[in-house]
Design an enzyme around this catalytic site. Structure first.
Site, PDB file in Angstrom:
ATOM      1  N   HIS A 459      -7.309 -13.715  -8.515  1.00  0.00           N
ATOM      2  CA  HIS A 459      -5.952 -13.656  -9.056  1.00  0.00           C
ATOM      3  C   HIS A 459      -5.871 -12.680 -10.227  1.00  0.00           C
ATOM      4  CE1 HIS A 459      -1.991 -15.400 -10.313  1.00  0.00           C
ATOM      5  NE2 HIS A 459      -2.430 -15.010 -11.505  1.00  0.00           N
ATOM      6  N   GLU A 460      -6.728 -12.858 -11.208  1.00  0.00           N
ATOM      7  CA  GLU A 460      -6.656 -12.013 -12.396  1.00  0.00           C
ATOM      8  C   GLU A 460      -6.967 -10.557 -12.067  1.00  0.00           C
ATOM      9  OE1 GLU A 460      -5.243 -12.970 -14.994  1.00  0.00           O
ATOM     10  OE2 GLU A 460      -5.205 -15.093 -14.461  1.00  0.00           O
ATOM     11  N   HIS A 463      -3.873  -8.756 -11.082  1.00  0.00           N
ATOM     12  CA  HIS A 463      -3.149  -8.173 -12.215  1.00  0.00           C
ATOM     13  C   HIS A 463      -3.794  -6.845 -12.621  1.00  0.00           C
ATOM     14  CE1 HIS A 463      -0.381 -11.404 -13.074  1.00  0.00           C
ATOM     15  NE2 HIS A 463      -1.337 -12.292 -13.317  1.00  0.00           N
ATOM     16  N   HIS A 466      -2.811  -4.070 -10.400  1.00  0.00           N
ATOM     17  CA  HIS A 466      -1.436  -3.651 -10.696  1.00  0.00           C
ATOM     18  C   HIS A 466      -1.427  -2.633 -11.844  1.00  0.00           C
ATOM     19  CE1 HIS A 466       2.992  -5.296 -11.032  1.00  0.00           C
ATOM     20  NE2 HIS A 466       2.930  -4.048 -10.632  1.00  0.00           N
TER      21      HIS A 466
END
Length: 673
Positions: A459-460, A463, A466
């Protein structure tokens, strides 16, 4: 030159952290704040007619020294706090707020911004330029630029006070989370924890100054990983009660009065600016059309989740009486009871180094062409921090820093930060940080991830992707600088690869023998995680409803009793449960009272509508595929806020996202959609 502000000769402008002391920060801010105000005054006093170039773009490119100081200090203060940094953070909270107010309420500057905004449609601006102009105008108005003198004075007072209160909330929570760690003196009380977890608890007790025993640290959410494992019910009770009572006792860590003042000031500020409440103020800048639309989504999911939760509790209880501290333990046991395979064994195949190298990084390479090369010659802000150079198809992209292990100076949870944002106009490359709170292994041992931790690492890094793939001109449109209820979307998409067959085949090898994970074990893990538990959905929805309830209050509706309001709000949302507390109770809800998620915690589920659709889009196209990854990067990840992100996603899909895939994923598809 102050070392905080000195240009770095390190690759990609990585700050030379070793040359910086805490004593350097306030003098650096003295210089940076004054320099930024001088730049803004020059823009405001320019006698040439206002244009995008001499006003909006000039403002966008100002304050580089301040951005550098912020990128360094606030990447230290969260993951590696100390008393001096906490004091500096309190002072900066007020100074930076006052600085922002001084810029927003500069009448000459606002007049120029207003002039560019008024002519934006006919002045030939590109879409990113028009969006930047609109954002700058709205930000100024929302900061009070259009208010009269008395209104602006009130805004300054309230904003400064809020900055102090929210910083204080976060520091009290960190202190109480450390102080509330549960000390056990008998090893048998820890039955169910792994050898590594027991060793970490022994080490934590020693580090905290205890003569012996085992100190079980608390995680940020209400539910604790240790409670899902401890076989002794009294041990579970002690950890559970320590978790849910944080910052709600009559001591120096109590946040209840702080919460009430934060809520009231936010409501008064919103009303002054013409909004009904703080939620309306916040959602005016989000992709959700209104607080009611967000509440309607929560209500739609909540009704189905509570029904599913009742069935789930009946199943796991087996007719026995459950206490709140028994539920996560029973759920974990239920997950293991689906067959002859113990899914807890999967942890033995999820060693951090392998997960990073052969899982997270490998998937990013296949999908996006990213290559991660560790740079031991480069150093982060703490000895634990590791640095990787990132390239894409052979060209340098930026740096990725990983700070994985828990320590008392680090606030709980996991998050992504930027030290430097990508910007073509400034010529800056991204420097991205992932922070988590994994248990440090004993010397000579390896860090093994449970399933939740595995998904969090993916998940991290979503980011991080992105931010790393950002390709925009303007820094305020870079990477994750998108609406709050869109920002979680790319990270949630990246979770889908954690158990994807091609990705698992790369990393899931036994940490001692190197043997690949058995097919039966992988099948059992996927089956157990095919849908979210009703428990986790209720936890999340209850916290989201609580957040909205606090922030839909008017300034004259502030309650006197935090706990009574919390109970009433959950009951009115239909999400009150004696056995399932919200993921975060009010007194330790860091996301909304110290972080950037006030009236926005719903954004995880709002983003998940897009995420679930995108997962289906990937799978329908063949899954782990470079062409699909490139299409996703080109349409969404690289664009930041330079385009309408929801429209960009719809363009990629060829239609608007629908809620059906989300309902199916959550096990709530009772409507036939």
């Amino acid at each position: 030159m102050n070392p905080v502000l000195a240009s770095s000769n390190l690759p990609y402008g990585l700050p030379d952290f070793a040359s910086i002391s805490d004593d350097d920060f306030l003098p650096a801010y003295d210089v940076a704040l004054a320099e930024h105000l001088a730049e803004v005054d020059a823009i405001a006093s320019n006698t040439d007619p206002a244009s995008f170039a001499n006003t909006i773009e000039a403002l966008e490119n100002s304050g580089r020294a301040l951005a550098r100081a912020n990128g360094i200090f606030f990447n230290l203060e969260g993951p590696d706090s100390n008393p001096q940094r906490a004091q500096i953070a309190q002072e900066l909270a007020v100074r930076l707020t006052e600085h922002g107010n001084a810029i927003a309420m500069n009448a000459g500057l606002f007049a120029r911004i207003e002039a560019v905004h008024a002519s934006r449609e006919e002045s030939g601006l590109t879409e990113p330029q028009r969006r930047l102009t609109e954002q700058r105008y709205r930000a100024a108005v929302r900061a009070g630029a259009a208010l009269d003198e008395a209104g602006q004075a009130q805004m300054r007072e309230w904003s400064s006070r809020l900055a102090t209160l929210t910083t204080d909330f976060g520091q009290r929570l960190l202190d109480d989370t450390n102080a509330s760690a549960v000390l056990f003196t008998d090893l048998t009380d820890l039955h169910g924890l792994s050898d590594g977890e027991i060793a970490a608890a022994r080490r934590a007790a020693t580090d905290a100054g205890h003569d012996g025993g085992f100190l079980v640290a608390l995680e940020l959410p209400s539910s604790q990983g240790s409670v899902a494992k401890l076989t002794n019910a009294d041990s579970r009770r002690k950890v559970f009660e320590a978790s849910i009572s944080r910052c709600a006792r009559d001591n120096e860590f109590d946040t209840r009065a702080t919460v009430l003042e934060i809520v009231e000031l936010r409501a008064r500020r919103a009303r002054l600016l013409g909004y009904t409440d703080h939620a309306e103020f916040v959602l005016a800048e989000q992709t959700a059309p209104s607080p009611q639309a967000a509440a309607d989504l929560l209500a739609r999911l909540g009704e189905a989740a509570m029904a599913a939760g009742g069935r789930e509790l009946d199943r796991i209880s087996g007719g026995a009486r459950l206490e709140p501290w028994d539920v996560t333990f029973a759920l974990a046991a239920d997950q293991r009871s689906g067959g002859d395979v113990d899914i807890d064994e999967f942890e033995q195949y999820c060693e951090l180094e392998s997960v990073l190298r052969d899982g997270v990084f490998a998937a990013a390479n296949v999908l996006y062409g990213l290559t991660m090369t560790e740079r031991p010659d480069l150093h982060g802000y703490h000895p634990d921090v590791r640095v990787w150079e990132v390239s894409r198809d052979g060209a340098g992209v930026g740096l990725f820093l990983g700070d994985f292990f828990a320590r008392p100076s680090k606030r709980g949870g996991a998050w992504m930060n930027n030290i430097v944002d990508q910007s073509n106009s400034l010529g800056t490359s991204p420097i991205i940080v992932n922070v988590s709170n994994l248990t440090r292994p004993e010397a000579g041992e390896k860090c093994l991830l449970n399933l939740d931790q595995l998904v969090t690492v993916f998940h991290e890094f979503g980011h991080a992707i992105h931010g790393l793939l950002s390709d925009v001109d303007y820094v305020s449109q870079s990477g994750t600088s998108v609406p709050r209820d869109f920002v979680e979307f790319p990270s949630q998409v990246n979770e889908m690869w954690a158990l994807h067959p091609e990705v698992v085949a790369g990393y899931a090898r036994h940490h001692r023998t190197g043997e690949p994970a058995p097919a039966a074990l992988l099948d059992a893990v996927r089956a157990a995680t095919a849908t979210e538990t009703a428990h986790s959905t209720i936890e999340y929805l209850a916290a989201s409803a609580l957040d909205l309830a606090w922030h839909r209050l008017g300034p004259d509706e502030i309650p006197a009793d935090v706990q009574a309001f919390e109970e009433r709000a959950l009951a009115e949302a239909g999400l009150d449960s004696d056995l399932i507390p919200p993921r975060y109770r009010t007194t330790y809800f860091n996301h909304v009272f110290a972080g950037g998620y006030s009236a926005g915690y719903y954004s995880y589920i709002w983003s998940e509508v897009l995420d679930a659709e995108t997962e289906q889009w990937f799978l329908a196209g063949g899954g782990l595929d470079r062409d699909l990854g490139r299409a996703f990067a080109d349409a969404v990840l690289s664009r930041g806020d330079s385009v309408d992100p929801v429209a960009a996603h719809a363009g990629m899909l060829g239609r608007d996202a629908q809620i059906g895939p989300l309902l199916a994923r959550r096990g709530l598809d009772t409507t036939g959609e």
